[in-house]
Scaffold this motif. Sequence first.
Motif, PDB file in Angstrom:
ATOM      1  N   ILE A 196       0.836  -1.200   0.000  1.00  0.00           N
ATOM      2  CA  ILE A 196       0.000   0.000   0.000  1.00  0.00           C
ATOM      3  C   ILE A 196       0.871   1.250   0.000  1.00  0.00           C
ATOM      4  O   ILE A 196       0.614   2.206  -0.742  1.00  0.00           O
TER       5      ILE A 196
ATOM      6  N   ARG B  35       2.336   2.436  -3.382  1.00  0.00           N
ATOM      7  CA  ARG B  35       1.498   3.190  -4.324  1.00  0.00           C
ATOM      8  C   ARG B  35       1.921   4.658  -4.381  1.00  0.00           C
ATOM      9  O   ARG B  35       1.712   5.335  -5.395  1.00  0.00           O
TER      10      ARG B  35
ATOM     11  N   LEU C 294       2.309   5.517   6.963  1.00  0.00           N
ATOM     12  CA  LEU C 294       0.852   5.520   6.890  1.00  0.00           C
ATOM     13  C   LEU C 294       0.292   6.020   8.220  1.00  0.00           C
ATOM     14  O   LEU C 294       0.327   5.324   9.225  1.00  0.00           O
TER      15      LEU C 294
ATOM     16  N   ASP D 237      -7.336   8.585  -3.593  1.00  0.00           N
ATOM     17  CA  ASP D 237      -6.248   7.613  -3.459  1.00  0.00           C
ATOM     18  C   ASP D 237      -5.805   7.490  -2.003  1.00  0.00           C
ATOM     19  O   ASP D 237      -5.518   6.395  -1.513  1.00  0.00           O
ATOM     20  N   ARG D 238      -5.751   8.614  -1.303  1.00  0.00           N
ATOM     21  CA  ARG D 238      -5.354   8.595   0.108  1.00  0.00           C
ATOM     22  C   ARG D 238      -6.371   7.840   0.958  1.00  0.00           C
ATOM     23  O   ARG D 238      -6.006   7.017   1.803  1.00  0.00           O
TER      24      ARG D 238
ATOM     25  N   ASN E 102      -8.602   5.608  -0.038  1.00  0.00           N
ATOM     26  CA  ASN E 102      -8.615   4.184  -0.388  1.00  0.00           C
ATOM     27  C   ASN E 102      -7.456   3.445   0.265  1.00  0.00           C
ATOM     28  O   ASN E 102      -7.590   2.271   0.646  1.00  0.00           O
ATOM     29  N   ALA E 103      -6.324   4.106   0.400  1.00  0.00           N
ATOM     30  CA  ALA E 103      -5.170   3.473   1.050  1.00  0.00           C
ATOM     31  C   ALA E 103      -5.466   3.191   2.519  1.00  0.00           C
ATOM     32  O   ALA E 103      -5.129   2.120   3.039  1.00  0.00           O
TER      33      ALA E 103
ATOM     34  N   ASP F 106      -7.968   0.265   2.580  1.00  0.00           N
ATOM     35  CA  ASP F 106      -7.344  -1.002   2.191  1.00  0.00           C
ATOM     36  C   ASP F 106      -6.456  -1.540   3.305  1.00  0.00           C
ATOM     37  O   ASP F 106      -6.380  -2.753   3.525  1.00  0.00           O
TER      38      ASP F 106
END
Length: 229
Positions: A42, A45, A56, A75-76, A78-79, A82
């Motif tokens: 992750i 990405r 993170l 995108d942030r 979703n990371a 996930d």
Amino acid sequence: MFLLYADESGTPGGADQEHFVLAGITVFERKSHWLSLELDKIAARFNNQDPNSVELHGAPMLSGRKFWRKFDKEDRLNAIKDALRLIDGKYYRVIASVVKKGAISPQDPVYSTFQQLITRFDHFLAREHTHFKNPQRGLILFDKSSKEAPIQALATEFKIDGHEWGKLRNMADVPVFIDSHATRLIQLADLVAYAIFRKYEKQDNQFFEMIENKFDYFGGVQHGLHVSV
């Protein structure tokens, strides 16, 4: 041995925030490496050449501060989601305590949440022994913070003198404090604590939905989430 990677969200003092959260993920020692690898994917990405440089952390990822400013918000988010999905509820379980500071005043939020966190982890270890014939010790790993000294003192007190509901019986040692940059699983604990904080402080469930069925449970009873609001 089971490890509990833990972190906080919110501030224990001050009137700018109503809630304080202490939360962690239980991980059997031999599985920590594999979970870290999934988190590395992750992070990659956002910097495929040097994923280790990417930390993170929930608050800056959501707000797009500093390093995260150059990435799309979708995108942030979703990371974060996930990463939280990696906690499957079978091999990894969430244990957390959230308090509304005004509801427990004048008790210290750190004392209250830490007592809940460590005793619930201790009970998890006791059930592993009693019901699954899996005798294991436990160790809590916290992100480095100014709360290291009081938490160490509390852990020693609970082990020697006991806590509100008895004594700790399954801890290998007092909690260990490490830099979040050194381990992905502390970063995952940060995301868990932030997901819970957002739910109670901001009524934002988008991250909490990823973990609401991942708290420690046994016999149909949820043991992993303590809420005092």
